[in-house]
Design a protein around this motif. Sequence first.
Motif, PDB file in Angstrom:
ATOM      1  N   ASP A 436       0.210  -1.185   0.032  1.00 34.81           N
ATOM      2  CA  ASP A 436      -0.258  -0.149  -0.274  1.00 34.81           C
ATOM      3  C   ASP A 436       1.096   1.713   0.367  1.00 34.81           C
ATOM      4  O   ASP A 436       1.992   0.963  -0.788  1.00 34.81           O
ATOM      5  N   SER A 441       2.778  -4.353   3.593  1.00 37.74           N
ATOM      6  CA  SER A 441       1.912  -6.444   2.657  1.00 37.74           C
ATOM      7  C   SER A 441       0.664  -6.127   3.372  1.00 37.74           C
ATOM      8  O   SER A 441       0.199  -5.506   4.002  1.00 37.74           O
ATOM      9  N   THR A 442      -0.406  -6.995   2.839  1.00 33.63           N
ATOM     10  CA  THR A 442      -1.633  -6.872   3.395  1.00 33.63           C
ATOM     11  C   THR A 442      -1.711  -7.812   5.112  1.00 33.63           C
ATOM     12  O   THR A 442      -2.504  -8.182   5.121  1.00 33.63           O
TER      13      THR A 442
END
Length: 649
Positions: A436, A441-442
């Motif tokens: 993002d 990261s996610t």
Amino acid sequence: MATWNEYLRSEGKPPSWPYPIKFGEEQVVDTDVLVVGGGIAGCWAAIAAARTGVKVALLEKGDVKRSGSGGPGCDHWCNAPANPLSRVDPDEWAVHMADRPYCNGIGIQIQCREDYDTLLEMEQMGGKIRDTNDDYVGAEGRDDATKFMISPRYGTHHSYAPDPHMGEPGFNPPEKRNNVVIRIWGNTFKPALKKECQRLGVQVFDRIMGTSLLNDGGVQGARVVGATGLNSRTGEFMIFRAKSVIIATSGAGSVWLMSMEHGGYSNMHSRAQSGDGTAMAWKAGAALTMMEASSVIGIATGLKHKWYSGAGDASYENVPIVDAKGRRLPYPIQGWEDAGAMMPTFEVQDKIRDAVLKGEYELPFYGDWPAMAEVERRATWNLMLMEESTTRVMVNAMNKSGFDINRDQQLSYKFIEGNSPAQWRDSGYGGGVVVDWDLKSTVDGLYAAGTQMFAPEDHSYAAATGRYAGRKAAAYAQGVGEGKVSREQIDKEKERVLAPTKRDTGIEWKELHSGLSRAMQYFVSEFKTEHLLKMGLEEVERIEAEAVPQLFAHDPHKLMRSLEDLSMIEYAKIHINASLARKASSRMMGFSRIDYPELDPAEWHKYLTIKQENGKIVTGDMPQAFWGDMKKSYEAHNKDYTGVYNPNK
């Protein structure tokens, strides 16, 4: 027939290991920010984080002083539109650079906004970025006031023909140059980065390979709270506990290629680039994208010329190309509108090839060094080639052999050596971690930088994004408490890491790597169909099930190489599963499905994502330009950042 190891044991001549072997022993390190990978992005991340006052640890598989693709050097600092000589607006240039499918608009915006600031910091650390000794006065692109060496080959239009109105053949005229690319002395950079890490108190762990990420409570997808590693000198098992982790280990350069003795090194990338960080992120539950991308290796393959094909590729800045009869070829200069980073476009190469077949040009071709102005010869030979990674080796060898740029032409291996086989592929600058606007990261607590991200760019991109990720991960670490490291997760990883040391014979890492690369060449290369891809996945899984349990390593270095094989196996499986999920061909990603031949249909103008949830593969998608308005998004996430280019000042 005995193996080499069996022969040595039978003769009583096993080589001695120069370090104490500590298989099974552990070392625990506590830190705020952990950086995995000490290349360009990793060093910058560690430095930026340390400057915020947090405790930082940096682990690197080699020696930080020269490790990574940028370790030997770099000749260009690209996409620095905030420099004082630039003719373009940084935000507008970022939009221009991101105006293509399957790029990383987040990273590009960061690079365009912060690249010049990063370069100035590099100078403060001791890196050389200007012609301070006046070695190249009079060279095209040199600015006498700043002593910057602007690259004259990058412009805003397609121009390469030897036109008397265009100045020196191969150069863009001054009024057409965008001035966003600066020639630099990149060989000075990596030692300066390590020195700065040490000055700031970063705990630098050389010769440590990252092997896994630790999730909070050992739950896949939960916040990342540390990592494990292997000391490739002693075999000691390393446990790092951290509030945030940045992975910067690059991609996997050798999944399709195995370097054999008869061919020499057959890959542009270091064998150390084995997809470790990608495999670590995958197992931790982070989403990846563009993992189906690959491309044919065009340069630096062992069965071809060992490094660039001579004048006409990469750092041979503006060297005119002539045929065997001295006729000038319409070879393009390299630039954003012309050729890309390393070589002319396929269209230009096809035109020249057709002309050769028609007798319009005669092979072989030569780089016509004497035709260049004297200062341009020196700038290309002594600055560009001597500073760009391993071309320094080539220059030193040719100098020693008596080659004289003032007198001699240089043989180009273009066309006479043929093309790389289509099955010699490279994951290259495609797949990686989804991030993002904080480069997170996610998975909470996990950040990525440089070529660890999807669709990365060049050396300066790695530097700028590493610097950015460092300050973001530090800010996160300052606002959270310690996570809960799972001993069960650690023990499981330790057992996996040390398994090859429990065997005396079987299969060594070279054999395993060779088998994997063959499987990928046969089933997951130029020709892709559902059936072939499933055969490839079955074969890779068979290798994992039957060969991996036979893998053995007698010393810590071979253990590291063995673990790299396991990373590449994981990377290969991810690649195949992502390839099965994309039901369309894509020119930009080097992805051709025979059973889905339409190139880039509108409904497939999207990023495919792939991750694990509870050990099961989950695919998804994201729209092109999912990052939104690049300028607004960047500024919303960086309200406190003050750099050279700050329109709010």
